[in-house]
Design a protein around this motif. Structure first.
Motif, short mmCIF file in Angstrom:
data_model
loop_
_atom_site.label_atom_id
_atom_site.label_comp_id
_atom_site.label_asym_id
_atom_site.label_seq_id
_atom_site.Cartn_x
_atom_site.Cartn_y
_atom_site.Cartn_z
N ARG A 147 39.91 42.28 41.69
CA ARG A 147 39.90 42.33 43.15
C ARG A 147 40.48 41.02 43.63
N PRO A 148 40.81 40.89 44.93
CA PRO A 148 41.47 39.65 45.39
C PRO A 148 40.71 38.39 44.98
N LYS A 149 41.41 37.49 44.31
CA LYS A 149 40.92 36.19 43.87
C LYS A 149 39.88 36.29 42.74
N TRP A 150 39.63 37.49 42.24
CA TRP A 150 38.78 37.68 41.06
C TRP A 150 39.71 38.06 39.91
N VAL A 151 39.86 37.16 38.94
CA VAL A 151 40.84 37.36 37.88
C VAL A 151 40.18 37.16 36.52
N VAL A 152 40.36 38.15 35.64
CA VAL A 152 39.90 38.03 34.26
C VAL A 152 41.04 37.46 33.42
N PRO A 194 54.08 33.23 38.10
CA PRO A 194 53.99 32.16 37.11
C PRO A 194 52.93 31.11 37.43
N ASN A 195 52.51 31.02 38.69
CA ASN A 195 51.56 29.99 39.09
C ASN A 195 50.13 30.50 39.16
N ARG A 196 49.92 31.66 39.79
CA ARG A 196 48.58 32.23 39.93
C ARG A 196 48.63 33.70 39.53
N PRO A 197 48.70 33.97 38.23
CA PRO A 197 48.89 35.36 37.80
C PRO A 197 47.64 36.20 38.02
N THR A 198 47.85 37.45 38.38
CA THR A 198 46.78 38.43 38.48
C THR A 198 47.07 39.66 37.63
N ARG A 199 48.24 39.71 37.03
CA ARG A 199 48.61 40.79 36.13
C ARG A 199 49.58 40.23 35.09
N GLY A 200 49.58 40.86 33.91
CA GLY A 200 50.59 40.52 32.93
C GLY A 200 50.06 39.69 31.77
#
Length: 804
Positions: free
Chosen positions: A636-641, A598-604
């Motif tokens: 990739r780690p810390k790279w989020v679209v 909920p704070n730093r999403p990388t999926r969903g």
């Protein structure tokens, strides 16, 4: 007859200590030989063994200064009334030495008295570091175990020396040496000094690869954590040689290749050679790539008839003919583990078995599922909650004692607890219970501060001068209640609000809250009017399922609009908005959140729908509808679209037009590249923004790390914003009467002094986020791609931001 005497040789011990610690001038007491009878009588020879045994009737401790006599006796494995011999006294010596409390010990039996003579170990007065230029003293202190006012021991000092050498080695100084020294002080105190010779920093001049054909040297260097030393990498901590890091790089290369089809890949060797000047290393990595493989036949084998192999196979995220990827094997194991957990089986062991066919370059994979018995939750233990009461955590659990074990529900429970925001870290582990079909669930939480007393003052291009005072507690009394109070005073807005939320209203799964507020917004620079509101709200929310939430609200407020008199003189269309009125509205909302964090999403993804109806009493009638959502994907780690969108529409009813303070104003932080209220309908006479009844805005953003040290708190993003604002009521865009009597312009004609277009606006740019000591700050550099002539654009903006 001679007495039985055993004495520790302190000279040998202290001499060894002085040699290892580099001491000079250390003095030590000389060992004394036990008296020996020179002419024993022949008749007494058979009785010699009896002379080495004695009965202790009293124990006398001598030489102790700081340590209490009873403490020494508690360590001594001899008590009054015991019979002692040489072996028993030797054991007592070793036992006391193991306490590290004494530098010298002597034990002897004089008649029936056991004399324990001790010399206490010195106390450390201070720990000093000399010669450390590249590493801060605080970092060195965190590494060593010896502390001021602690007991000085040789073994711990040597361990600290090794820790310091290892610390320097990890920072790229492999030739660093550490020499411990002590300075004797009165009252058995010493100063411990670590003399450090850091030596030169060893960098990495070149990383070479041999045997690579599928990927270039540059590609493989990008995979490794170790970096070549270059002048622009002065912030990097990886541009030096570290053998442990190089071993990690070997594993990174293996993952890189095996995730791209190279099943047989291996790192043959990784050799680091020191250059003649002993300042840089050249690293040569030899690889054996092998051919590319694809997945062959996939099967699932299980010993349990309740777990259908064909159903489990359908859950596999891989298919025959796909390029071989090792990460997909791990994903498949996770999927099967979750499926088995959903069926109530704990501690399943899923092992993939590989059958490579090198002729066809295919890898057959057999997933062997071995499960234990049907397991039930025997007990749930909550550990680490020093402030939050147990029920607050347990009510977020989707399992209770006695339920069938379910790994999926446990993971959802972990996310529920983490979503509270009360804990820095939440882990759930399973432990064997009292029987094979019982398991104990252990919930480990690490509390973090949830209360905040903040005071801030600053300047931004959004609010200009700003003073902010706030008190908030997200876990009031450890019961999960949310209490907030805030006063914000700025050049553009002034706000006072108070809110309270009870997450379990009436002991049920209902979230109830109340708000009181008063705020004033000055749109003088953008729209020549000021609006103020004072009121309150009641809220009630209910979760429909794990991810979906329904809420309802009632809001009652008193609104007031003031317009700059100069605008009315010039004939601005906002002059008829002046006045005060009461707004009474009810609303509801539906939100679903399927993000992995909920704070730093990388999926969903997430989505929400909100609707308010004003007119149940009061002076204002309208229906407002808004939707928004977002999709998140980490490449990739810390790279989020991130892809986000929002839209809204407001329409009056009962013959009412929408007032200016209820319309949508976008720009600034909501649409980068445009000023606050910078896009949308505008009065061309007074250049005032009028807001719109409709808006639709989308954002595509790629957030990325800056690879600066984490303590700098700097990250970045590139973005593209696009959308529109417009669609005013005809009352404000068309003449309601003939302006000059009979003539070419008549009632119903469009007013040329009011611009209202829903054409596309778009911008691209770069954002930089900085968690500064003064608070979080965001810098936006934008370039507008599409706009209307009357829109107000901007290239640069800096403002505060808050991440939830």
């Amino acid at each position: 007859m001679p007495q039985n005497t055993i004495r520790a040789c302190s000279a040998a011990l202290l001499g060894s200590l002085s040699l290892m610690l580099g001491l000079s001038g250390a003095s030590a007491a000389q060992a004394q030989d036990a008296p020996v009878a020179t002419q024993p009588a022949p008749v007494e020879a058979p009785a010699a063994p009896a002379q080495n045994v004695g009965l202790v009737q009293r124990i006398i401790v001598q030489g102790n200064e700081r340590i209490d006599q009873q403490t020494i006796l508690s360590y001594l494995p001899i008590q009054v009334g015991d019979a002692v011999d040489d072996a028993r006294i030797d054991l007592a010596l070793k036992t006391l030495y193991r306490t590290d409390l004494f530098a010298d010990i002597a034990i002897q039996l004089q008649g029936t008295d056991l004399i324990v003579q001790v010399s206490e170990s010195p106390i450390i007065n201070q720990v000093v570091f000399e010669g450390n230029d590249s590493l801060a003293e605080e970092k060195l202190r965190d590494e060593v175990t010896e502390r001021p006012r602690g007991i000085f021991t040789r073994s711990r000092v040597q361990q600290d020396v090794q820790r310091l050498v290892e610390l320097y080695r990890r920072s790229g100084r492999i030739s660093a040496t550490v020499t411990p020294q002590i300075v004797q002080l009165p009252q058995k105190r010493v100063d411990l000094i670590f003399v450090i010779d850091e030596g030169p920093k060893t960098g990495v001049n070149r990383i070479n690869f041999l045997g690579n054909k599928a990927f270039s040297d540059s590609d493989l260097r990008g995979v490794m954590v170790t970096e070549e030393s270059r002048f622009w990498r002065f912030f990097s901590s990886n541009a030096n040689y570290d053998p442990d890091r190089l071993e990690y790089d070997r594993e990174q290369l293996r993952k890189y290749y095996t995730n791209r089809g190279f099943f047989d890949f291996r790192v043959v060797s990784a050799v680091a050679e020191l250059e003649p000047d002993q300042r840089n290393f050249n690293i040569t990595v030899t690889v054996d790539e092998g051919p590319r493989f694809r997945f062959g036949d996939l099967r699932v084998e299980t010993e349990n008839q309740r777990l259908d192999p064909q159903f489990l196979k359908a859950l596999l995220p891989i298919h025959k003919g796909d390029l071989y990827e090792s990460d997909k094997i791990e994903d498949a194991v996770d999927a099967l583990t979750y499926a088995a957990g959903a069926a109530g089986y704990a501690f399943v062991d899923i092992r993939p078995r590989y059958v490579p066919n090198r002729d066809k370059r295919r890898v057959d994979v057999v997933f062997q599922v071995r499960e234990g018995p049907h397991v039930y939750v025997e007990r749930i233990d909550v550990v680490g909650n020093t402030r939050t009461i147990d029920p607050v955590i347990r009510r977020e659990m989707m399992l209770v004692e006695g339920d069938a074990y379910n790994k999926v529900l446990l993971e959802r429970s972990r996310l529920n607890i983490r979503r509270l925001g009360f804990f820095k870290d939440v882990t759930i582990e399973e432990q064997p219970g009292s029987a094979p079909d019982r398991t104990v669930v252990r919930v480990n939480v690490e509390e973090q501060p949830t209360g905040e007393l903040s005071f801030g003052a600053g300047f931004s291009s959004v609010d200009q001068f700003l003073v902010d005072i706030g008190v908030s507690e997200r876990n009031f009394r450890g019961r999960g209640q949310d209490l907030r109070a805030r006063v914000s005073l700025g050049s553009l807005r002034q706000q006072v609000d108070f809110s309270f939320t009870e997450p379990r209203f009436l002991g049920r799964d209902l979230r109830a809250g109340a708000d009181l507020y008063s705020y004033r917004y000055d749109y003088g620079s953008a729209a020549s009017f000021t609006t103020s509101s004072t009121g309150g709200a009641l809220r009630l929310g209910y979760p429909l399922n794990t991810n979906t939430y329904l809420n309802a609200r009632y809001n009652l407020r008193w609104d007031s609009i003031d317009v700059d008199s100069q605008s009315c003189v010039s004939g601005s269309s906002i002059c008829d908005q002046i006045g005060s009125f009461l707004t009474s509205l009810v609303g509801y909302g539906l939100a679903t959140d399927r993000r992995n964090d909920p704070n730093r999403p990388t999926r969903g993804w997430r989505a929400s729908f909100r609707q308010d109806v004003a007119g149940l009493g009061g002076d204002v009638n309208y229906i407002k509808t808004e939707v928004d959502g977002g999709w998140y994907y980490g490449i990739r780690p810390k790279w989020v679209v991130t892809v986000e969108g929002s839209a809204g529409f407001i329409d009056g009813w009962g013959g009412d037009a929408v007032r200016i303070n209820d319309r949508f104003f976008k720009g600034g932080n909501t649409f980068r590249g445009f000023e606050t209220a910078g896009l949308g309908p505008r009065d061309l006479i007074g250049k005032d923004a009028l807001g719109g009844n409709l808006y639709a805005i989308g954002t595509i953003e790629l957030s990325f790390p800056t690879y600066l040290p984490e303590e700098y708190g700097i990250s970045g993003a590139i973005f593209a914003d696009f959308g529109t604002v417009g669609l005013l009521d005809d009352q404000y865009t068309r003449y309601q009467y003939d302006p000059d009597g009979p003539g070419p312009i008549q009632a119903g004609d469009r007013n040329p002094n009011v611009a209202d277009s829903v054409s596309l606006r778009a911008s691209v740019g770069v954002s930089v986020f900085w968690k500064s000591p003064m608070g979080p700050i965001r810098f936006d550099l934008s370039h507008v791609l599409a706009s209307e002539d009357y829109d107000k654009t901007e290239t640069f903006r800096f403002s505060t931001f808050r991440q939830f």
